[in-house]
Write an enzyme that holds these catalytic residues in place. Sequence first.
Site: not given
Ligand code: NAD
Length: 479
Positions: A110
């Site tokens: 990561k």
């Molecule tokens: P992203 O940046 O696209 O979205 C995150 C969202 O959460 C945003 O809309 C943001 O405004 C919101 N957010 C941030 N802080 C917040 C809070 N305190 N309260 C409420 N909302 C809040 O990120 P993502 O890629 O969707 O990732 C989200 C989670 O999923 C993370 O834990 C990431 O590790 C996990 N994840 C992502 C992927 C991927 O393919 N993108 C894959 C596996 C896991």
Amino acid sequence: MTAHDQIKEPSFRQSVDMMFNRAVALMDLSPGLEQKIRVCNATYTVRFGVRLRGDIHTFTGYRSVHSEHMEPVKGGIRYSLAVNQDEVEALAALMTYKCALVEAPFGGSKGGLCIDPREWDEHEMELITRRFAYELIKRDLINPAQNVPAPDMGTGEREMAWIADQFKRMNTTDINGTACVTGKPPNAGGIAGRVEATGRGVQYALQEFFRYPEDVKAANLSGKLDGKRIIVQGLGNVGYHAAKFLSEEDGAKITGIIERDGALHNENGLDVDAVHSWIVKHGGITGYPDASHHTDGGALLEAECDILIPAALEGVINLSNAERIKAPLIIEAANGPVTAGADDILRNKGCVIIPDMYANAGGVTVSYFEWVKNLSHIRFGRMQRRAEESRHQLIVDELERISNDSTIKWTLSAGFKDKYLRGAGELELVRSGLDDTMRAAYQAMREVWHSREDVDDLRTAAYLVSIRKVADSYRAKGL
Ligand code: NAD
């Protein structure tokens, strides 16, 4: 959270270790092998300067490699001010277990950069990303054979395209250079269905869960996904796609959406696309019509619903609120949203948690397909599609000939010919591979969950399945 709770709450990495320890205690691994799997192999910290706005700005980034039992290692790059060594190490460990669980042939890694991407414009972000990529590439921490990043919170297709281009500039004769990173846009070596993949995987995971009435009953629920009330935290890449597909295709109702600036609530169901467009336009949910607003977004995590989908960040369900969580079923779309202490409380309350290492594995699964596509230098389906269509055409023609020659006239049902004659393109193949992966991994977990007296939750079952695979791999290497 009270000061007392803060003392008891472990860090994210400790939380992952505690969950690992709980599972490994039920296995018969040697202490040495157990320790080898648990620890993070290496974490590289880099501080680099970029000349921006007339001054030099220094940024801190990390790339952590948890386990190299298989190479390349894989894991996203996160852009957030909260990034730190503990967090990337926890996330790298989860990647090891996740890849093993869904049989993606990678070790766990990561990366992260301490930055608020909203503070910089696109050109500045490109300069910063290219410089960060340069630092990692020159140490082989980005490399198609050794370490392959992907998007995570705060990054997406745009950043992945810059990273791939940077790698190719520095390795002009590497014919497999495009495979150095996944999650690229389709016109830069990406694969159809990668952007939606993690949210799509959450949908497939829930569909599979609801295929087993016994499991649904364990969560004190009944019936199908249709009509279930869902609260989602974080309408970013993962949360948006999960909420969109579950409401549009499975008949679920998104009754709550929690974002940085508060939460929206509507028992009749929110229009996910309308809320998403509002956020893109206004930078948050504030002012969105057709819903009641809560300024304390976190409080909505505790509201009545059937399914809670934390899809934003880690540690949001912790010792301070776990007791008040009412959802009988939680699916961890984010990594680490439930701390180890909260996990204990929720399990004792009878809440079923579909764990992160499985629930959000759709991203790495489709990243695996993209990596294979890049190495094979050909899009999935390109060789077979028309051949498949021709063979189907033969059957349809033959059926129609038999019908014409027969005294009893019959016709194919409306739409059958169109659907049957259409060969699968890349998107259909990717979705099919993802669905199959999510079903198989769930079945492996539930088999352990239901067959072992000493396993009473899906998280422990998931750890048992994945640790066993990592251990076998280390043993086979002679370690
Ligand atoms: P992203 O940046 O696209 O979205 C995150 C969202 O959460 C945003 O809309 C943001 O405004 C919101 N957010 C941030 N802080 C917040 C809070 N305190 N309260 C409420 N909302 C809040 O990120 P993502 O890629 O969707 O990732 C989200 C989670 O999923 C993370 O834990 C990431 O590790 C996990 N994840 C992502 C992927 C991927 O393919 N993108 C894959 C596996 C896991």
